[in-house]
Enzyme design. Structure first.
Site, PDB file in Angstrom:
ATOM      1  CG  ASP A 166      -2.237  -0.730   0.916  1.00 17.52           C
ATOM      2  OD1 ASP A 166      -2.404  -1.139  -0.250  1.00 17.52           O
ATOM      3  OD2 ASP A 166      -3.047  -0.905   1.835  1.00 17.52           O
ATOM      4  CG  ASP A 192      26.409  14.547  -9.368  1.00 21.91           C
ATOM      5  OD1 ASP A 192      26.604  14.263  -8.179  1.00 21.91           O
ATOM      6  OD2 ASP A 192      26.719  13.781 -10.313  1.00 21.91           O
ATOM      7  CE1 TYR A 250      36.414   8.093  -3.759  1.00 23.64           C
ATOM      8  CE2 TYR A 250      37.495   7.533  -5.844  1.00 23.64           C
ATOM      9  CZ  TYR A 250      36.545   8.255  -5.138  1.00 23.64           C
ATOM     10  OH  TYR A 250      35.737   9.143  -5.814  1.00 23.64           O
ATOM     11  CG  HIS A 308      27.611   3.607  -6.316  1.00 24.64           C
ATOM     12  ND1 HIS A 308      27.470   2.824  -7.436  1.00 24.64           N
ATOM     13  CD2 HIS A 308      28.047   4.801  -6.766  1.00 24.64           C
ATOM     14  CE1 HIS A 308      27.806   3.527  -8.504  1.00 24.64           C
ATOM     15  NE2 HIS A 308      28.167   4.730  -8.132  1.00 24.64           N
ATOM     16  CG  HIS A 327      24.769   8.942 -14.033  1.00 27.69           C
ATOM     17  ND1 HIS A 327      25.139   7.704 -13.615  1.00 27.69           N
ATOM     18  CD2 HIS A 327      25.429   9.815 -13.215  1.00 27.69           C
ATOM     19  CE1 HIS A 327      25.973   7.806 -12.582  1.00 27.69           C
ATOM     20  NE2 HIS A 327      26.150   9.077 -12.320  1.00 27.69           N
ATOM     21  NE  ARG A 358      32.375  11.263  -5.920  1.00 31.87           N
ATOM     22  CZ  ARG A 358      32.162  10.186  -5.206  1.00 31.87           C
ATOM     23  NH1 ARG A 358      33.103   9.256  -5.101  1.00 31.87           N
ATOM     24  NH2 ARG A 358      31.018  10.006  -4.559  1.00 31.87           N
ATOM     25  CD  GLU A 417      29.764  14.780  -8.768  1.00 33.55           C
ATOM     26  OE1 GLU A 417      29.474  14.260  -7.674  1.00 33.55           O
ATOM     27  OE2 GLU A 417      29.334  14.359  -9.858  1.00 33.55           O
ATOM     28  CG  HIS A 463      34.984   7.312 -10.060  1.00 26.83           C
ATOM     29  ND1 HIS A 463      35.034   8.633 -10.471  1.00 26.83           N
ATOM     30  CD2 HIS A 463      35.284   7.313  -8.735  1.00 26.83           C
ATOM     31  CE1 HIS A 463      35.340   9.392  -9.425  1.00 26.83           C
ATOM     32  NE2 HIS A 463      35.510   8.621  -8.356  1.00 26.83           N
ATOM     33  CD  GLU A 504      31.456  12.418 -10.769  1.00 24.85           C
ATOM     34  OE1 GLU A 504      31.376  11.770  -9.726  1.00 24.85           O
ATOM     35  OE2 GLU A 504      30.502  12.578 -11.551  1.00 24.85           O
ATOM     36  CG  HIS A 513      27.989  11.858 -14.850  1.00 23.32           C
ATOM     37  ND1 HIS A 513      26.876  12.625 -14.580  1.00 23.32           N
ATOM     38  CD2 HIS A 513      28.594  11.658 -13.651  1.00 23.32           C
ATOM     39  CE1 HIS A 513      26.813  12.849 -13.277  1.00 23.32           C
ATOM     40  NE2 HIS A 513      27.853  12.284 -12.675  1.00 23.32           N
ATOM     41  CG  ASP A 535      28.129  12.169  -4.943  1.00 23.07           C
ATOM     42  OD1 ASP A 535      27.329  13.051  -5.309  1.00 23.07           O
ATOM     43  OD2 ASP A 535      28.689  11.394  -5.741  1.00 23.07           O
TER      44      ASP A 535
HETATM   45  N1  GLY Z   1      26.143  11.258  -7.670  1.00 23.46           N
HETATM   46  C1  GLY Z   1      26.328  10.387  -8.748  1.00 23.46           C
HETATM   47  C2  GLY Z   1      27.574  10.656  -9.463  1.00 23.46           C
HETATM   48  O1  GLY Z   1      28.380  11.435  -9.002  1.00 23.46           O
HETATM   49  O2  GLY Z   1      27.783  10.158 -10.523  1.00 23.46           O
HETATM   50 MN    MN Z   2      28.487  12.745 -10.695  1.00 21.00          MN
HETATM   51 MN    MN Z   3      27.908  12.857  -7.469  1.00 18.78          MN
END
Ligand code: GLY
Ligand code: MN
Ligand code: MN
Length: 437
Positions: A38, A270, A387, A242, A360, A405, A407, A349, A383, A353, A259
């Site tokens: 529900d 972002d 790490y 993540h 994204h 990081r 960004e 990474h 970004e 993006h 983040d």
């Molecule tokens: N917050 C998602 C990224 O940085 O790609």
């Molecule tokens: Mn990002």
């Molecule tokens: Mn991000």
């Protein structure tokens, strides 16, 4: 600021031009999502559907039909009918009249009539534009429509050509209009305010989720929702890319990586910032932080018209690798370490993006085999990070468990890169000063 119906109409006009004469484009919004018994997730319309319609209700399908060369195109909206009882329970619906009067549709129908009405619209068209692969159930329905239309050969049958509609809409969405940039600037400003508040509120032993609540307060107060699941990772949790549990206490002497950013009027921001829980960077944290910052500033500067999409990443990787060698975390020749991707031990990474209605965002990254070049109006994140895994025995113990990081969101302009998220500080000195107050 909100987009007007004229803005959405302009997008449909452009789409109608792209699909050419005697064609039809069908675009459905996304389904509501069940969370548990529900309880649904709060509904958020499909980005491309909303981009063309400004219509945020679930159970809706837009149809653009073009006819002979020079003839006006037609926009039909299939949506839920008004229903007093359902509206008492679940909220207002625009209904058929609203689709025409508020949302500027030329024709509007109850969504229940879609299977019936769509056949006539498919007949006699040359090309059929559709976003195949978004929803298997809807794809199956579309395939039935095509069969039904094709059975009516004397009335022209089904369109002979079927074309992936996303190719066109994604390209339209990739380059932002002045209004879209204005919305993204608002989202960026609110997110920057949230990060600033987080830096000012953090204390040792605070829970990660409590710090997340400080961000959510600013998002919510400004009518926004998080654009994606917020990451608030203290200490070695920052090394889990993540990490969204956000359920550990923040420790004196650790960094915290946040983040998190909001969506405003369907446009995302972002941002990542990393700062010390106690307000003061340790020498090791500072050394690694400044490498990431140097890489980020150089990568932002490389985000210029004509440079290819991966160029800022290449610039960042070179600086990160040099820094890791200087600090003794990697050893060898920098060019060779870049070539062999040795940096991936610490930076696994990409550097950015596309950003827009989706965090994204849509838009091709390559033209054929080649990375595409930046053009004015594109928005990209920058970004880089480092790490050091807590169990990485290849490095001195003092570096282990540090994750960083930084960004920002960058608009490509004729005058160079414009950082939309500049309102939140990022040098060691600025952060320490802000946190001292
Ligand atoms: N917050 C998602 C990224 O940085 O790609
Ligand atoms: Mn990002
Ligand atoms: Mn991000």
């Amino acid at each position: 600021m909100k987009l007007s119906q004229a803005d959405f109409k302009q997008r449909r006009d452009l789409l109608a031009q792209h699909i050419g004469s005697n064609s039809i484009a069908i675009i459905a919004t996304r389904a509501e999502m069940y969370r548990n018994r529900d309880a649904d997730y709060k509904y958020r319309a499909d980005s491309s559907f909303y981009y063309l319609t400004g219509f945020a209700e679930p159970e809706a399908v837009a149809v653009i039909e073009t006819f002979a060369e020079g003839e006006e195109y037609s926009y039909s909206l299939f949506c839920r009918e008004r229903n007093r009882e359902m509206e008492i329970w679940n909220g207002y619906r625009a209904g058929i009249d609203g689709a025409i009067e508020i949302y500027d549709a030329d024709e509007a129908y109850a969504i229940d009539l879609l299977d019936e009405e769509i056949i006539d619209k498919l007949l006699n068209k040359k090309r059929f534009y559709y976003r195949i692969g978004q929803n298997a159930e809807f794809d199956a329905r579309v395939s039935q429509w095509i069969q039904k239309a094709d059975a009516q050969q004397r009335r022209g049958g089904a369109p002979a050509e079927m074309i992936q509609l996303d190719r066109i809409i994604d390209e339209m969405r990739l380059k932002k209009s002045a209004q879209e940039i204005e919305l993204m600037q608002i989202a960026s400003n609110i997110s920057a305010e949230a990060h600033t508040r987080a830096m000012q509120s953090v204390k040792p032993e605070m829970m990660e989720y409590a710090l997340e609540a400080e961000l959510n307060y600013i998002f919510g107060k400004n009518g926004c929702v998080p654009a994606y699941n917020s990451i608030v990772g203290g200490g070695e949790n920052a090394c889990i890319l993540h990490y969204v549990e956000n359920n550990k206490p923040l420790k004196d002497g650790d960094l915290v990586l946040i983040d998190a950013a909001c969506e405003y009027e369907f446009y995302a921001s972002d941002i990542t910032r990393t700062f010390p829980v106690n307000g003061k960077f340790s020498p090791e944290q500072k050394a690694l932080y400044n490498i990431v910052l140097d890489a980020q500033l150089a990568a932002i500067d490389a985000t210029r018209i004509g440079n290819h999409y991966k160029y800022p990443h290449e610039v960042a990787v070179k600086i990160l690798t040099q820094g890791l060698v200087d600090l003794g975390l990697l050893s060898g020749n920098v060019d060779e370490l870049v070539e062999s991707e040795a940096f991936r031990q610490f930076f696994m990474h990409g550097t950015g993006h596309w950003l827009g209605m989706d965090v994204h965002d849509v838009g091709a990254y390559k033209h054929g085999e080649d990375w595409r070049a930046y053009e004015a109006g594109m928005v990209v994140t920058v970004e880089p990070g480092l790490y050091v895994a807590p169990d990485d025995e290849t490095v001195d113990a003092k570096w282990r468990g540090i994750g960083i990081r930084i960004e920002d969101d960058v608009l490509v302009t004729e005058n160079g890169p414009l950082v939309l998220t500049k309102n939140v500080v990022k040098t060691v000195e600025e952060i320490e000063q802000l946190m001292a107050n």
